[in-house]
Design a protein around this motif. Structure first.
Motif, short mmCIF file in Angstrom:
data_model
loop_
_atom_site.label_atom_id
_atom_site.label_comp_id
_atom_site.label_asym_id
_atom_site.label_seq_id
_atom_site.Cartn_x
_atom_site.Cartn_y
_atom_site.Cartn_z
N GLY A 101 20.41 35.65 32.02
CA GLY A 101 21.34 36.70 32.40
C GLY A 101 22.73 36.12 32.51
O GLY A 101 23.00 35.01 32.08
N ILE A 102 23.63 36.89 33.12
CA ILE A 102 25.01 36.45 33.35
C ILE A 102 25.29 36.54 34.85
O ILE A 102 24.95 37.54 35.50
CB ILE A 102 26.02 37.33 32.58
CG1 ILE A 102 25.81 37.18 31.07
CG2 ILE A 102 27.45 36.98 32.96
CD1 ILE A 102 26.12 35.80 30.51
N THR A 103 25.91 35.50 35.38
CA THR A 103 26.34 35.51 36.78
C THR A 103 27.77 36.01 36.86
O THR A 103 28.59 35.70 35.99
CB THR A 103 26.27 34.09 37.39
OG1 THR A 103 24.91 33.65 37.37
CG2 THR A 103 26.78 34.07 38.81
N LEU A 104 28.07 36.77 37.90
CA LEU A 104 29.44 37.25 38.14
C LEU A 104 29.73 37.16 39.63
O LEU A 104 28.83 36.88 40.43
CB LEU A 104 29.60 38.67 37.62
CG LEU A 104 29.43 38.82 36.10
CD1 LEU A 104 29.32 40.27 35.70
CD2 LEU A 104 30.59 38.15 35.35
N ALA A 105 31.00 37.42 39.99
CA ALA A 105 31.40 37.23 41.38
C ALA A 105 31.94 38.49 42.05
O ALA A 105 31.91 38.58 43.28
CB ALA A 105 32.45 36.12 41.48
N THR A 106 32.44 39.46 41.27
CA THR A 106 33.12 40.62 41.86
C THR A 106 32.71 41.90 41.14
O THR A 106 32.22 41.87 40.01
CB THR A 106 34.65 40.47 41.76
OG1 THR A 106 35.04 40.55 40.37
CG2 THR A 106 35.12 39.14 42.36
N PHE A 107 33.00 43.03 41.78
CA PHE A 107 32.72 44.31 41.13
C PHE A 107 33.56 44.52 39.87
O PHE A 107 33.03 45.03 38.87
CB PHE A 107 32.94 45.47 42.11
CG PHE A 107 31.75 45.74 42.98
CD1 PHE A 107 30.51 46.05 42.43
CD2 PHE A 107 31.85 45.68 44.36
CE1 PHE A 107 29.40 46.32 43.23
CE2 PHE A 107 30.75 45.92 45.18
CZ PHE A 107 29.53 46.25 44.61
N PRO A 108 34.86 44.18 39.84
CA PRO A 108 35.59 44.32 38.57
C PRO A 108 34.95 43.53 37.44
O PRO A 108 34.90 44.02 36.30
CB PRO A 108 36.99 43.80 38.92
CG PRO A 108 37.14 44.09 40.38
CD PRO A 108 35.78 43.85 40.96
N GLN A 109 34.47 42.33 37.72
CA GLN A 109 33.78 41.57 36.68
C GLN A 109 32.49 42.26 36.26
O GLN A 109 32.14 42.30 35.07
CB GLN A 109 33.49 40.15 37.19
CG GLN A 109 34.73 39.32 37.43
CD GLN A 109 34.44 38.02 38.16
OE1 GLN A 109 33.27 37.68 38.42
NE2 GLN A 109 35.48 37.29 38.52
N LEU A 110 31.77 42.80 37.23
CA LEU A 110 30.53 43.51 36.94
C LEU A 110 30.78 44.73 36.07
O LEU A 110 30.00 45.04 35.16
CB LEU A 110 29.84 43.90 38.24
CG LEU A 110 28.53 44.69 38.13
CD1 LEU A 110 27.50 43.92 37.31
CD2 LEU A 110 27.98 45.00 39.52
#
Length: 421
Positions: A101-110
């Motif tokens: 999968g892909i890791t992200l840090a924030t809602f905008p990135q999501l």
């Protein structure tokens, strides 16, 4: 969980984007071309102005393959941290190479990830924004193939996440990992007993499921000294011990750690757990000529056959002034290249090789200038710079040229990477 992936059609559509003044890397001669047309034209890098950031095609391909092979051999999964590049085309390469999968840090990135159909996301943090959680509930309820895991490091954060999801009338329960931290580290519950209390709170929350344990060891050590490696080892053993004490609500719990500096220790300590052990290394793809070059496990013997990651990013600056015998000013600065984990390193002068900058160094950066000392250069020379820390490099560029060989006298541009920071 579903098969991972990304919407290839959405990524391919980036080829149709017209090139114009919005992209500071693009020369005026390419105005009106689409990305695909410019790629097929193989424009010479000599046509591109400075300052400039480029990626090297061969290094990207090598790094994707090398990390995928290593993770597979270690029996773990990889969810590379997408915040490093915020580039769906690069995410697709990683997913196609077998990433979980892909890791992200924030809602905008999501939201970027979901716009490109990323089907499995690990959010490395506690999502406490009610508006973001309401949007997330809609995404999960509207797409049964979308898999999402996040973290929580306090009972209060569990209450906030649960309350926002229930207020949004979420139909699907959200998978949550207890985040375990360490002294003087970043986020994450510090006490193991408190961690079990957070786990109990997740299990009791109607909208949540206890799905695993997460953490980040990179905040506990900043070098590969004996002391630093010992601190990482002790922290990872705490994760392993906590894992054995929790009762999860999913059949395949996730245990996730591993930035781009100590993933070999993650494999050694956590690799044998009865769980999906997921690395989140993100910087390996672009790599660098600074911090990660010095600390990568492959540089410490973790790679098979002595292989190493290759730095794929380079800065380019033109000499615009030589006001003193030992000082040259380049037209590249803080708006163009990273500086938080070390200053750029002069490597060569395009068309003249490495000799003019042997022993030279960059001593300071302004917004638009680099101070290059002890180099044998003259106005008009273009200097290639090795850079440190990809996480603060690509965010300065919305479209990045990919060259066939950054070491050639006259590289050709063979692709363009679109970023969404």
């Amino acid at each position: 969980m579903p098969v991972t992936g990304i919407d290839a059609t959405a990524v391919d559509a980036l080829d149709g984007e017209p090139l114009d003044w919005r992209f500071k890397a693009i020369p005026a001669s390419a105005q009106g071309m689409t990305v695909a047309q410019a790629r097929d034209a193989r424009l010479p890098l000599d046509d591109f102005g400075t300052p400039l950031l480029t990626l090297d095609a061969g290094a990207l391909d090598h790094n994707v393959r090398m990390m995928a092979d290593w993770v597979s051999a270690a029996g773990m999964e990889l969810a590379p941290h997408g915040k490093t590049t915020m580039a769906p085309e690069l995410w697709r390469r990683q997913l196609d190479a077998g990433a979980w999968g892909i890791t992200l840090a924030t809602f905008p990135q999501l939201r970027v990830a979901r716009a490109f159909g990323v089907r499995r996301v690990l959010l490395a943090g506690a999502p406490l924004d009610p508006a973001g959680l309401a949007w997330l509930a809609g995404e999960l309820d509207g797409d049964p193939e979308f898999a999402f895991v996040c973290w929580a490091d306090s009972v209060r954060s569990v209450e906030l996440i649960d309350g926002a999801l229930r207020a949004a009338r979420a139909q699907r329960r959200v998978d949550v990992c207890v985040e375990l931290g360490g002294p003087n580290g970043r986020t994450g519950v510090r006490d193991d007993g408190d961690a079990r209390a957070v786990a109990d709170a997740i299990r009791a929350a109607p909208s949540l499921r206890l799905a695993g344990i997460g953490g980040y060891e990179g905040a506990l050590a900043h070098d590969a000294s004996e002391e630093g490696l010992a601190a990482v080892d002790a922290y990872l053993r705490r994760i392993a011990n906590l894992h054995g004490r929790l009762e999860y609500e999913t059949g395949a719990p996730v245990v996730t750690a591993g930035g781009s500096a100590f993933f070999d220790q993650v494999a050694e300590v956590l690799g044998g757990l009865d769980a999906q052990v997921v690395l989140r290394s993100g910087a390996y793809l672009v790599h660098d000529d600074g911090f990660y070059q010095d600390i990568t496990p492959f540089g410490r013997g973790a790679g098979a056959g002595g292989e190493h990651l290759r730095p794929a990013m380079h800065g380019w600056g033109r000499v615009v002034s030589v006001p003193e015998p030992a000082l040259a000013l380049l037209d590249v600065g803080r708006r163009d290249v990273p500086f938080d984990a070390g200053l750029p390193r002069p490597q060569l002068v395009r068309g003249k090789g490495a000799a003019p900058v042997e022993g030279a160094r960059v001593t300071a950066l302004n917004d638009q200038h680099a101070y290059l000392r002890d180099a044998s250069v003259e106005p008009g020379d273009i200097v290639r710079l090795g850079l440190s820390h990809p996480c603060t490099a690509l965010d300065k560029w919305t479209l990045i040229p990919v060259v066939d060989d950054a070491g050639a006298d006259h590289p050709a541009v063979t692709g363009y990477i679109r970023t969404y920071f």
